[in-house]
Design a protein around this motif. Structure first.
Motif, PDB file in Angstrom:
ATOM      1  N   GLY A  94      11.620   4.585 -10.767  1.00  0.00           N
ATOM      2  CA  GLY A  94      12.666   5.469 -11.272  1.00  0.00           C
ATOM      3  C   GLY A  94      12.186   6.838 -11.677  1.00  0.00           C
ATOM      4  N   ALA A  95      10.992   7.230 -11.230  1.00  0.00           N
ATOM      5  CA  ALA A  95      10.457   8.548 -11.545  1.00  0.00           C
ATOM      6  C   ALA A  95      10.644   9.483 -10.359  1.00  0.00           C
ATOM      7  CB  ALA A  95       8.972   8.451 -11.905  1.00  0.00           C
ATOM      8  N   THR A  96      10.511  10.763 -10.599  1.00  0.00           N
ATOM      9  CA  THR A  96      10.620  11.777  -9.554  1.00  0.00           C
ATOM     10  C   THR A  96       9.225  12.128  -9.063  1.00  0.00           C
ATOM     11  OG1 THR A  96      12.606  12.695 -10.577  1.00  0.00           O
ATOM     12  CG2 THR A  96      11.433  14.085  -8.982  1.00  0.00           C
TER      13      THR A  96
ATOM     14  N   GLY B 126       0.785  -1.228   0.000  1.00  0.00           N
ATOM     15  CA  GLY B 126       0.000   0.000   0.000  1.00  0.00           C
ATOM     16  C   GLY B 126       0.810   1.266   0.000  1.00  0.00           C
ATOM     17  N   THR B 127       2.126   1.162   0.129  1.00  0.00           N
ATOM     18  CA  THR B 127       2.961   2.362   0.069  1.00  0.00           C
ATOM     19  C   THR B 127       3.051   2.842  -1.372  1.00  0.00           C
ATOM     20  OG1 THR B 127       4.967   1.045  -0.159  1.00  0.00           O
ATOM     21  CG2 THR B 127       4.299   1.688   2.077  1.00  0.00           C
ATOM     22  N   SER B 128       3.218   4.162  -1.516  1.00  0.00           N
ATOM     23  CA  SER B 128       3.317   4.754  -2.843  1.00  0.00           C
ATOM     24  C   SER B 128       4.577   5.600  -2.917  1.00  0.00           C
ATOM     25  CB  SER B 128       2.084   5.620  -3.143  1.00  0.00           C
ATOM     26  OG  SER B 128       2.194   6.243  -4.408  1.00  0.00           O
ATOM     27  N   ASP B 129       5.423   5.283  -3.896  1.00  0.00           N
ATOM     28  CA  ASP B 129       6.683   6.011  -4.058  1.00  0.00           C
ATOM     29  C   ASP B 129       7.055   5.959  -5.527  1.00  0.00           C
ATOM     30  OD1 ASP B 129       9.196   7.099  -4.076  1.00  0.00           O
ATOM     31  OD2 ASP B 129      10.011   5.827  -2.492  1.00  0.00           O
ATOM     32  N   ALA B 130       7.079   7.150  -6.177  1.00  0.00           N
ATOM     33  CA  ALA B 130       7.410   7.195  -7.597  1.00  0.00           C
ATOM     34  C   ALA B 130       8.810   6.673  -7.863  1.00  0.00           C
ATOM     35  CB  ALA B 130       7.266   8.626  -8.119  1.00  0.00           C
ATOM     36  N   GLY B 131       9.668   6.728  -6.875  1.00  0.00           N
ATOM     37  CA  GLY B 131      11.021   6.228  -7.050  1.00  0.00           C
ATOM     38  C   GLY B 131      11.079   4.732  -7.317  1.00  0.00           C
ATOM     39  N   MET B 132      10.029   4.007  -6.975  1.00  0.00           N
ATOM     40  CA  MET B 132      10.018   2.557  -7.227  1.00  0.00           C
ATOM     41  C   MET B 132      10.047   2.237  -8.724  1.00  0.00           C
ATOM     42  SD  MET B 132       7.122   1.376  -4.472  1.00  0.00           S
ATOM     43  CE  MET B 132       7.178   1.864  -2.749  1.00  0.00           C
TER      44      MET B 132
ATOM     45  N   ILE C 261       5.090  13.545 -12.609  1.00  0.00           N
ATOM     46  CA  ILE C 261       4.648  14.194 -13.838  1.00  0.00           C
ATOM     47  C   ILE C 261       5.621  13.860 -14.963  1.00  0.00           C
ATOM     48  CG2 ILE C 261       4.098  16.372 -14.977  1.00  0.00           C
ATOM     49  CD1 ILE C 261       2.171  15.707 -12.785  1.00  0.00           C
ATOM     50  N   VAL C 262       5.071  13.391 -16.069  1.00  0.00           N
ATOM     51  CA  VAL C 262       5.855  13.156 -17.272  1.00  0.00           C
ATOM     52  C   VAL C 262       5.552  14.278 -18.264  1.00  0.00           C
ATOM     53  CG1 VAL C 262       6.422  11.484 -19.091  1.00  0.00           C
ATOM     54  CG2 VAL C 262       5.604  10.685 -16.864  1.00  0.00           C
TER      55      VAL C 262
END
Length: 788
Positions: free
Chosen positions: A77-79, A69-75, A118-119
């Motif tokens: 490779g995004a910022t 349930g954790t959310s991290d864009a780094g997973m 954001i891309v």
């Protein structure tokens, strides 16, 4: 890490290219994300994620949830660190958002705790992409954010595509797997080539017959279960169906049913993504293969006999069947042939049972001719419950390789549905054909004498913006766009290099670097985008059709009606002040009303206007106009009456007066090609100069003796030789005679020339005709200018 994206490429073998069968390498998945919508996809550690912007300038939001349930864009490779506001709005906006919400609820993920990335934050060009790699398993959510676009604005959310290259795709399977069901199926049958499967269906239930790999024929039959219980075999009868429906095969809409020989409707077509089948041939038989030298070849008729024997159905040497996806050809000598099916992977037909049925479906085993693209494959049959809500639709594609899209309802659909149930498919949308209590003749006379309101929303709209927008339009259309003032509109042609027409349409100038192209088909918008990319122009071409629905208010009273409805700010022209081919940015009612763009344009040959708005405001806009117009005699108008009006007015139509082999002069709109006053080069100019200097064909008007209305495509003769074809024809209510438009050889195009229109074989029946000036009605256009 060097990440190499993978995009679909057309299937090609030995010089044969089939764009309708795009292929991806094993382990690569493609997931379209609609503009303003979202998509959720399960991701595994090591998967490569690529997001591509199809049209440019579309930001993309990414959210990734781990299994805990954790959310991290780094997973991936995004910022991260961004609040995914667009995604949160999209989740409550459309069907794609509802599916994502179900995925989140099932996994127990809290969107309020999402870490957004954001891309393309600085903008993007068509085709730009960004790639990432997942460092762990999880759920990826991709959103193409964007809300409703006001009619004077030029930014609409557009589609992006997610590609996932699986790190561990597993053993490569032979072919594609069936797409996900459209709902929870009651039955889900995979039929291998050379097999047949029977199944029972209750009244009201839905049957989906799906071509998994593409280019595969599937024979289908359905029996009335009640008749079978009474010892009678009453199955779909192709001859009865064709006679009652008036077409080779039923399609979604009014003429959608398949009948037994007792004229009992057994099933109806609800959805069809292909639109090309066969309803009079036999399922393949033992004799067919024997006559080709293949005795003992497995065949569908024997398979059907074997499977239906359990239901007491007598065997037959050849089974009349509905040959879904089979591509039958009839030549001029009435010989029957075949070619590869039109179906692509995942294409299907959806039927609804009208009574309890016993059905049988096959996957055709034919591998000795093009019937299955020389490669027999599997068919998937799914049965869904009667409580499902599948909308009527006919599949269409912008290009051969594009994703199939369902027929849509315009923003004004429900407004016109108050007056008719007769809707027909037009360019991917449902449009009214005639109004129940009026009909085409009454609607026509209302346009000529009072006023009408019609739905023109399927017209394709493309926003052309950027520093080089004027240069792009100048090179792509025949008119001189440099002379078009802000707030001005010009009618023009768009041509290929050889001078053949892509489309005709109008260019709206909303600002110095802001244009809107409104045409009849998507090819014109896609051509604009292609030219911008190939020429390296700093301009964007973005589709906005679904953000601009428009009605036309036409007829002598149109100005008087709209001036009571439309409010314009001081810097904009009022309805009464608006000249021909100009626009105003306005509102309905007052300063606080729904935003609209009003243009003094139309397609009727009468004084008239078009009103553009966002679909969210369509009902309010329609009701405001109806409240004023109905008391003075305004009525709705459908396509049947519109065709009468436009032929009388000499207004051309794609596929009739022009195509990509016809230049604007041959199409009767030479005035839209100002070769002398437009000095700049444009696409097709050299060819058009040569064609104009050496004309071969000319569009002319014809008056016909007698009351027979010719059919478009009928041959036009001068004595024995054919010298042209009829492009459009109608019996004119106001002129009281049959008139036509025809493209004829210039040597026989002079006013007063006596010609004949050939019927039957062109010689056994002739309709006398005379070349006359066109437009047949109001040739000086005094009515459309309001000078009457």
């Amino acid at each position: 890490m060097n990440i190499l994206p993978v995009f679909p490429t057309p299937y090609e073998r030995a010089g044969v290219v089939t764009p309708g069968l795009p292929i991806l390498p094993h382990g690569v998945e493609r997931h379209p994300v609609p503009g303003g919508g979202s998509r959720a996809v399960q991701i595994r550690k090591g998967d490569q994620i690529t997001v591509q912007d199809r049209e440019g300038l579309q930001p993309v939001e990414l959210v990734f949830f781990a299994p805990d349930g954790t959310s991290d864009a780094g997973m991936i490779g995004a910022t991260g660190g961004r609040d995914p506001q667009g995604l949160k709005a999209a989740l409550s906006g459309d069907a794609s958002g509802a599916r994502v919400m179900r995925a989140l609820d099932t996994a127990g993920f809290d969107i309020g705790k999402a870490d957004g990335a954001i891309v393309f934050p600085e903008g993007s060009n068509p085709g730009d992409y960004a790639s990432f790699v997942a460092s762990r398993d999880g759920l990826l959510i991709v959103c193409a954010p964007g809300g409703a676009m006001e009619p004077h604005e030029q930014w609409a959310p557009t589609e992006v595509v997610l590609y996932v290259r699986r790190a561990n795709p597993g053993k490569q399977k032979d072919g594609l797997v069936p797409p996900d069901p459209l709902a929870d199926p009651l039955a889900d049958l995979n039929i291998q080539p050379g097999e047949a499967r029977p199944f029972e269906v209750k009244a009201g239930q839905y049957i989906q017959i799906l071509d998994v790999q593409g280019r595969e024929c599937s024979d289908f039959q359905a029996f009335s279960l009640r008749a079978l219980d009474n010892g009678l075999e009453r199955e779909i009868d192709p001859t009865t169906t064709r006679s009652l429906m008036g077409s080779l095969y039923p399609q979604p809409g009014l003429f959608s049913k398949y009948f037994s020989s007792d004229q009992e409707p057994l099933v109806e077509i609800v959805q069809d993504t292909v639109g090309r089948h066969d309803t009079f041939g036999l399922a393949c038989t033992a004799r067919y293969y024997e006559d080709l030298g293949y005795p003992g070849h497995v065949n569908c008729s024997d398979n059907i006999n074997r499977e239906l024997g359990a239901f007491g159905v007598r065997p037959r040497g050849g089974w009349p069947a509905i040959n879904f996806f089979f591509n039958t050809l009839l030549d001029d000598t009435n010989a029957i042939g075949m070619d590869d099916p039109y179906s692509r992977p995942g294409d299907y037909v959806m039927l609804r049972a009208l009574t309890d049925l016993v059905c049988v479906s096959t996957a055709c085993p034919c591998d000795v001719d093009p019937a299955n693209g020389w490669n027999p494959s599997d068919i998937q049959v799914r049965v869904y419950g009667e409580t499902e809500d599948f909308k009527r639709s006919i599949g269409w594609r912008k290009t051969p390789e594009a994703d199939v899209e369902e027929t849509k309802k315009t923003g004004f659909y429900e407004c016109f549905a108050r007056h008719t149930r007769e809707f027909v498919e037009y360019a991917g949308y449902w449009l009214p054909n005639q109004m129940t209590n009026y009909g085409a003749i009454a609607e026509y006379w209302a346009a000529r004498e009072k006023a009408v309101v019609m739905d023109l929303s399927p017209l394709r709209k493309y926003e052309v913006t950027g520093p080089d927008a004027e240069e792009l339009m100048q090179v792509c259309v025949t008119r001189n766009i440099k002379k078009l003032a802000v707030g001005g509109i010009v009618y023009t042609a768009m041509c290929y290099d050889h001078g053949g027409m892509i489309d005709d349409g109008t260019v709206y100038r909303l600002g110095e670097t802001n244009f809107r192209w409104i045409g009849g088909n998507d090819q014109s918008g896609l051509w604009l985008r292609k030219q911008a990319q190939e020429r390296g122009l700093n301009a964007w071409v973005r589709s906005s059709t679904d953000h601009h629905c428009n009605i036309a208010v036409q007829g002598p009273l149109s100005r008087d009606i709209l001036k009571q409805v439309i409010w314009t700010p001081p810097q904009q022209a009022t309805v009464e002040e608006l000249p021909w081919f100009r626009l105003s940015i306005a509102r309905i009612g007052d300063f606080h009303g729904p935003s609209v763009v009003v243009s003094r344009t139309g397609y009727s040959g009468e004084l008239g206007y078009e009103v553009f708005c966002h679909p969210k405001d369509a009902e309010k806009v329609f009701d405001a106009i109806w409240e004023v117009g109905a008391p003075v005699g305004m009525i709705p108008l459908g396509l049947a009456a519109l065709d009468m009006l436009r032929i009388e007015a000499g207004l051309i139509f794609a596929g009739s007066e022009f195509d990509d082999q016809t230049d604007p002069m041959e199409a009767g709109i030479g005035f839209a090609v100002p070769l002398k006053s437009k000095e700049d080069d444009f696409i097709g100019r050299k060819a058009l100069e040569q064609r104009k200097a050496n004309p071969q064909k000319k569009l002319v008007g014809l008056d016909l003796d007698g009351g027979i209305v010719p059919t478009p495509g009928d041959c036009v003769h001068f004595g024995k030789p054919q010298v042209g074809i009829v492009t459009s024809a109608v019996k004119s209510p106001i002129l009281g005679k049959v008139i036509a438009l025809a493209r004829v050889d210039v040597t026989h195009s002079e006013i007063g020339t006596a010609l004949e229109i050939g019927r039957l074989d062109g010689d056994q029946k002739r309709l006398k005709a005379t070349v006359v000036r066109f437009p047949h009605f109001d040739p000086t256009k005094e009515r459309v200018k309001g000078n009457y």
